[in-house]
Design an enzyme around this catalytic site. Sequence first.
Site: not given
Ligand code: R5P
Length: 302
Positions: A202
Site C-alpha cells: 500500500k
Molecule cells: C495509517 O497508518 C493506516 O494504516 C491507515 O489505514 C491508512 O494508511 C490511512 O488511510 P487514509 O490515509 O486513507 O485515511
Amino acid sequence: MPEADQSEPKQFRPDVPQARTPFFVKGAGAYDWGMQNRLARIFRPDSGRTAMLAVDHGYFQGPTTGLERIDLDIAPLVVHADALMLTRGSLRSSIPASMTGGIVLRASGGPSILKDLSDEQIALDIEDALRLGASAVAVQVFIGGECESQTVINMTRLVDAGLRFGMPVLAVTAVGRELTRDARYLGLATRICAELGAQIVKTYYCEEGFADITAGCPVPIVMAGGKKLSERDALEMAYRAIDQGAAGVDMGRNIFQSACPAAMIQAVAAVVHEMERPERAHQRYLDLKAAIDRGRQKSGKG
Ligand code: R5P
C-alpha cells in the site's frame, strides 16, 4: 447409505486436459491454494482489483474523526467494500461476524502519535489472525524512518509466519513528515517491501511517475487515500492511480470523513472496478447522497 452409482457411461473425457486457471493476482501465481484464496477475498476475480476501506487509524491516534463509533458509522459500510482494514479490537467489538468480505488485520503497533511512529513492533500473533478468519495482515514499513530496519524486520517476520499458514502480508509504506512522497522515494519503499516478501503493498499516489512505481513493483499496489480532499478530487486521484496500474485503493479518511460515506464508498468502488471516469463517479456520489438524504428525512433521521 447412498444408493450405488450405476449411471453409465461416466464422463471422464480423457481427451480433455485438466483445467488450469492461472491465478489472477499479480505476483501470486506460485503460492499455495490457501494464500491465493485469501487474496481472492481481497481482490475481486472479475476486475482483479479491490476497493478496501481502511479504519485502523485508532491503533496509533485514538478516536479519529469519523471513527468515534465504528459500530454505528462503519459497520453499515462494510457491504460496499471488498475488504475492511482494521484492528482486531474493532473487529471483535464493533463489526458483526456475519460480514462476508475480506478482512485485513492491523498487525503492527506500539507508539502513539506522542512518540516516534516508526518504533513499531509486531502486535498480533498469526494464530489470532487465523482465528478471526483474516484474509491478510497489515504492517507499517518506515523506509528512511528512525527505526527503518526494525520495521522491515517486523514485515519479514510476518511474511515468514504468513507463509507457514497461507496468510498474505500487506505492507504499508509509511512516510514520515520529513520525507518527500515522490516517485523516487515511493518506488524505493514499495520495491523493498515486495522484494522482501510482502504479497500486497500500500502506498501513496504521486503526480509524477506513479505508473513506473506500479510497473516496478512485482506485487499489487493499492493506493492509500491520505488526508481528506473534496469528494471530486479524491475520486480523480483514485481514477488516476487505477489508470496508472494500481490494483485498487485502501482509503480511509476520504471515505469515512466524507459528507456521505455510504455514497462515497460506492462511487470509489465504481472507479476501481468499472473505471468510471471521475466526473461520472462524482455524479454517482451526488445522486446516491441525495437518495440517502431523502431516505433519512422520510424516516425522521435526517
Ligand atoms: C495509517 O497508518 C493506516 O494504516 C491507515 O489505514 C491508512 O494508511 C490511512 O488511510 P487514509 O490515509 O486513507 O485515511
